[in-house]
Design a protein around this motif. Structure first.
Motif, PDB file in Angstrom:
ATOM      1  N   ILE A   1       0.801  -1.256   0.012  1.00  0.00           N
ATOM      2  CA  ILE A   1       0.241  -0.124   0.043  1.00  0.00           C
ATOM      3  C   ILE A   1       1.284   1.585   0.120  1.00  0.00           C
ATOM      4  CG2 ILE A   1      -1.752   1.271   1.609  1.00  0.00           C
ATOM      5  CD1 ILE A   1      -2.689  -1.166   1.936  1.00  0.00           C
ATOM      6  N   ARG A   2       0.228   1.866  -0.798  1.00  0.00           N
ATOM      7  CA  ARG A   2       1.137   3.592  -1.319  1.00  0.00           C
ATOM      8  C   ARG A   2       0.704   4.250  -1.437  1.00  0.00           C
ATOM      9  NH1 ARG A   2       5.647   4.333  -5.096  1.00  0.00           N
ATOM     10  NH2 ARG A   2       3.804   2.748  -6.571  1.00  0.00           N
ATOM     11  N   LEU A   3      -0.590   4.253  -0.766  1.00  0.00           N
ATOM     12  CA  LEU A   3      -1.989   5.127  -0.679  1.00  0.00           C
ATOM     13  C   LEU A   3      -2.306   5.860   0.844  1.00  0.00           C
ATOM     14  CD1 LEU A   3      -3.519   5.215  -3.884  1.00  0.00           C
ATOM     15  CD2 LEU A   3      -1.685   6.548  -3.401  1.00  0.00           C
ATOM     16  N   PHE A   4      -2.482   6.626   1.308  1.00  0.00           N
ATOM     17  CA  PHE A   4      -2.746   6.405   3.409  1.00  0.00           C
ATOM     18  C   PHE A   4      -4.054   8.331   2.968  1.00  0.00           C
ATOM     19  CE2 PHE A   4       0.514   4.112   3.045  1.00  0.00           C
ATOM     20  CZ  PHE A   4       0.702   3.342   3.796  1.00  0.00           C
ATOM     21  N   LEU A   5      -4.891   7.521   4.214  1.00  0.00           N
ATOM     22  CA  LEU A   5      -5.786   8.320   4.697  1.00  0.00           C
ATOM     23  C   LEU A   5      -5.386   8.291   6.215  1.00  0.00           C
ATOM     24  CD1 LEU A   5      -7.846   7.610   2.131  1.00  0.00           C
ATOM     25  CD2 LEU A   5      -7.985   9.742   2.534  1.00  0.00           C
ATOM     26  N   GLY A   6      -5.607   9.339   6.893  1.00  0.00           N
ATOM     27  CA  GLY A   6      -4.620   9.071   7.650  1.00  0.00           C
ATOM     28  C   GLY A   6      -3.934  10.084   9.102  1.00  0.00           C
ATOM     29  N   CYS A   7      -3.730  10.135  10.626  1.00  0.00           N
ATOM     30  CA  CYS A   7      -3.425  10.854  11.039  1.00  0.00           C
ATOM     31  C   CYS A   7      -4.641  12.449  11.823  1.00  0.00           C
ATOM     32  CB  CYS A   7      -2.476  11.393  11.162  1.00  0.00           C
ATOM     33  SG  CYS A   7      -1.447  10.014  10.568  1.00  0.00           S
ATOM     34  N   TYR A   8      -4.023  12.417  12.728  1.00  0.00           N
ATOM     35  CA  TYR A   8      -4.526  13.417  13.756  1.00  0.00           C
ATOM     36  C   TYR A   8      -3.865  14.465  14.270  1.00  0.00           C
ATOM     37  CZ  TYR A   8      -8.275  15.967  16.937  1.00  0.00           C
ATOM     38  OH  TYR A   8      -9.291  16.914  17.635  1.00  0.00           O
ATOM     39  N   MET A   9      -3.612  13.838  15.258  1.00  0.00           N
ATOM     40  CA  MET A   9      -2.046  14.857  15.890  1.00  0.00           C
ATOM     41  C   MET A   9      -1.407  14.909  15.460  1.00  0.00           C
ATOM     42  SD  MET A   9      -2.703  13.736  20.133  1.00  0.00           S
ATOM     43  CE  MET A   9      -2.145  11.819  19.996  1.00  0.00           C
ATOM     44  N   SER A  10      -0.177  16.361  14.912  1.00  0.00           N
ATOM     45  CA  SER A  10       0.486  16.683  14.617  1.00  0.00           C
ATOM     46  C   SER A  10       1.323  15.071  14.863  1.00  0.00           C
ATOM     47  CB  SER A  10       1.249  17.760  14.649  1.00  0.00           C
ATOM     48  OG  SER A  10      -0.091  18.819  13.768  1.00  0.00           O
ATOM     49  N   SER A  11       1.825  15.470  16.219  1.00  0.00           N
ATOM     50  CA  SER A  11       3.197  14.255  15.910  1.00  0.00           C
ATOM     51  C   SER A  11       2.411  12.793  14.685  1.00  0.00           C
ATOM     52  CB  SER A  11       2.541  14.046  18.057  1.00  0.00           C
ATOM     53  OG  SER A  11       1.656  13.248  18.317  1.00  0.00           O
ATOM     54  N   ALA A  12       1.608  12.289  15.606  1.00  0.00           N
ATOM     55  CA  ALA A  12       1.710  11.052  14.670  1.00  0.00           C
ATOM     56  C   ALA A  12       2.103  11.625  13.206  1.00  0.00           C
ATOM     57  CB  ALA A  12      -0.269  10.671  14.182  1.00  0.00           C
ATOM     58  N   ARG A  13       1.386  12.740  12.173  1.00  0.00           N
ATOM     59  CA  ARG A  13       1.346  12.760  10.726  1.00  0.00           C
ATOM     60  C   ARG A  13       3.085  12.750  10.617  1.00  0.00           C
ATOM     61  NH1 ARG A  13       0.374  17.275  11.628  1.00  0.00           N
ATOM     62  NH2 ARG A  13       2.421  18.906  11.600  1.00  0.00           N
ATOM     63  N   LYS A  14       3.621  13.251  11.622  1.00  0.00           N
ATOM     64  CA  LYS A  14       5.301  13.736  11.678  1.00  0.00           C
ATOM     65  C   LYS A  14       5.700  12.157  12.062  1.00  0.00           C
ATOM     66  CE  LYS A  14       5.564  18.461  12.965  1.00  0.00           C
ATOM     67  NZ  LYS A  14       6.406  18.678  11.794  1.00  0.00           N
ATOM     68  N   ALA A  15       4.795  12.079  12.220  1.00  0.00           N
ATOM     69  CA  ALA A  15       5.992   9.876  12.795  1.00  0.00           C
ATOM     70  C   ALA A  15       5.427   9.179  10.628  1.00  0.00           C
ATOM     71  CB  ALA A  15       5.024   9.540  13.046  1.00  0.00           C
ATOM     72  N   VAL A  16       4.387   9.512  10.141  1.00  0.00           N
ATOM     73  CA  VAL A  16       4.372   8.941   9.187  1.00  0.00           C
ATOM     74  C   VAL A  16       4.698   9.485   7.574  1.00  0.00           C
ATOM     75  CG1 VAL A  16       2.464   8.579   7.632  1.00  0.00           C
ATOM     76  CG2 VAL A  16       1.420   8.088   9.704  1.00  0.00           C
ATOM     77  N   ILE A  17       4.997  10.587   7.917  1.00  0.00           N
ATOM     78  CA  ILE A  17       5.245  11.342   7.115  1.00  0.00           C
ATOM     79  C   ILE A  17       7.394  10.817   6.352  1.00  0.00           C
ATOM     80  CG2 ILE A  17       7.010  14.142   5.944  1.00  0.00           C
ATOM     81  CD1 ILE A  17       5.088  15.290   7.735  1.00  0.00           C
ATOM     82  N   PRO A  18       7.713  10.321   7.222  1.00  0.00           N
ATOM     83  CA  PRO A  18       9.665  10.093   6.818  1.00  0.00           C
ATOM     84  C   PRO A  18       9.054   8.541   6.129  1.00  0.00           C
ATOM     85  CG  PRO A  18      10.377  11.016   8.854  1.00  0.00           C
ATOM     86  CD  PRO A  18       8.109  10.894   8.906  1.00  0.00           C
ATOM     87  N   LEU A  19       8.303   7.863   6.443  1.00  0.00           N
ATOM     88  CA  LEU A  19       8.199   6.215   5.597  1.00  0.00           C
ATOM     89  C   LEU A  19       7.136   7.100   4.287  1.00  0.00           C
ATOM     90  CD1 LEU A  19       8.748   3.803   7.136  1.00  0.00           C
ATOM     91  CD2 LEU A  19       8.025   5.867   8.301  1.00  0.00           C
ATOM     92  N   VAL A  20       6.362   7.511   4.031  1.00  0.00           N
ATOM     93  CA  VAL A  20       5.594   8.307   2.903  1.00  0.00           C
ATOM     94  C   VAL A  20       6.621   8.474   1.886  1.00  0.00           C
ATOM     95  CG1 VAL A  20       2.927   7.980   3.869  1.00  0.00           C
ATOM     96  CG2 VAL A  20       4.539  10.351   3.415  1.00  0.00           C
TER      97      VAL A  20
END
Length: 391
Positions: free
Chosen positions: A72-91
């Motif tokens: 999978i390379r398409l994601f919808l998600g995250c609420y808190m910014s700390s969660a988003r910042k955990a995902v950004i390096p991966l995508v």
């Protein structure tokens, strides 16, 4: 043909589950609508839902797991910014895309992220203008201890100081802070002589804060509470009796009277029950799912790089009104509104922008818009629209 799998990174448990569960449901609703209409490129959208349990590192771990195990390379998600910042390096590392549907602190750009929630000039700036013009300039600021509240309060602080105001206090509490912690803060706020409270507390802490302020004897008519982070889902969790009078700025409220909103709410409640509530994060997740499908169709491909190019300039008649994706900064032009919580847990719209507000994630201008300082006579939605010259 095989379905197009989409990773859905919204929590069904943990401190922010009240909002994130509505976002998950919004994605499922939109995917159902898209599939019932024939899918996209002859393929169904297949949401693959996981539960990060409101734990920021888990969002990154689960996104990487979905990339390696399911491709999978398409994601919808995250609420808190700390969660988003955990995902950004991966995508970014895996040339994937994240569609992020929550209001956030701004000052960010990634070519692998599309931001569907409000940037600071679309919510903090109008909310600050409204509160400073109508309620005074001495502000008590209380937030949760993670990146978004600090950055949001930095923007708010600049606006306060530029207008000759002052901060009565500025306090941050851990995400797992207890009722006694909040009671101590509430007492400090009561003693501070603040004209209003600006809250950037999230999740279950909202109920603890509002309960503590009520116990401390804070008069919400004299010292109102403002928060750009509180929505209908949070109010449902804490109870309207605690939240009545809270003032916020958002691109969407459940009470918005558009045909697109009425239709979406009808389908939503048919799918998830008559009592299901919506909110701005719900709407952003719903809209971003539909925008993703439009981009796949326009690109003729489910490849993230092709989708990213097709997203630029896409528009949609969303429940909130017309929106458009900015191809330069990957943010979204949104319809900003000031709302006040009523006794039923819904928002009476006090004022709204006459047209979609262009996203300015770096807050180049600190001048609040004129429309935000206008409050309609009475509390009715129709009166509010007439007061700001809406059609």
């Amino acid at each position: 043909m095989e379905p197009i799998e989409i990773g859905v990174l919204f929590s069904s448990s943990g401190i922010t589950a009240a909002v994130e569960e509505t976002q998950r449901r919004a994605v499922l609703l939109a995917a159902d609508e898209i599939n019932e209409a024939g899918g996209v490129l002859g393929r169904e959208l297949a949401p693959v839902c996981v539960d990060p349990a409101s734990c920021p590192p888990r969002y990154g771990q689960l996104s990487e797991q979905l990339i390696f195990e399911r491709g999978i390379r398409l994601f919808l998600g995250c609420y808190m910014s700390s969660a988003r910042k955990a995902v950004i390096p991966l995508v970014e590392r895996h040339d994937a895309l994240l569609f992020y549907g929550a209001a956030y602190e701004g000052f960010e750009f990634s070519r692998n992220v599309f931001y569907g929630g409000a940037a600071p000039n679309q919510n903090i700036l109008p909310l600050a203008g409204h509160m400073l013009a109508r309620h005074g300039s001495r502000v008590a600021m209380v937030g949760s201890d993670y990146v978004c509240p600090y950055e949001a309060n930095r923007v708010m602080s600049d606006l306060i100081y530029e207008r000759g105001g002052s901060k009565a206090l500025e306090i941050y509490l851990p995400l797992d802070a207890t009722a006694p912690d909040y009671q101590a803060v509430a007492e400090a706020i009561r003693r501070s002589g603040a004209d209003f409270v600006y809250s950037t507390v999230v999740g279950e802490g909202m109920a603890l804060l509002h309960t503590a302020l009520a116990k401390a004897g804070l008069d919400r008519l004299k010292t109102p509470i403002a928060s750009h982070m509180c929505c209908e889902a949070d109010i449902e969790a804490m109870g309207a009796d605690l939240a009545e009078g809270l003032i916020t700025c958002a691109s969407y409220f459940e009470s918005v009277q558009t045909e697109a909103n009425q239709q979406a709410l009808r389908r939503y409640r048919q799918r998830f029950g008559a009592a299901a509530r919506s909110n701005a994060c719900w709407e952003a997740a719903y809209v971003q799912t539909h925008l993703l499908a439009k981009a796949i169709a326009a690109a003729g491909s489910a490849e993230p790089a092709h989708i990213a190019r097709a997203m630029a300039g896409l528009s949609l008649q969303a429940p909130q009104g017309l929106i458009r994706v900015d191809g330069h900064n990957h943010h979204t032009h949104l319809n900003a509104r000031i709302g006040r919580c009523n006794a039923l847990g819904s928002f009476d719209i006090l004022a709204q922008a006459p047209e979609p507000v262009t996203a300015d994630p770096y807050v180049m201008s600190h001048v609040p818009p004129d429309w935000a300082t206008v409050t309609a006579p009475g509390s009715g939605h129709a009166d509010a629209l007439l007061a700001v010259g809406a059609p």
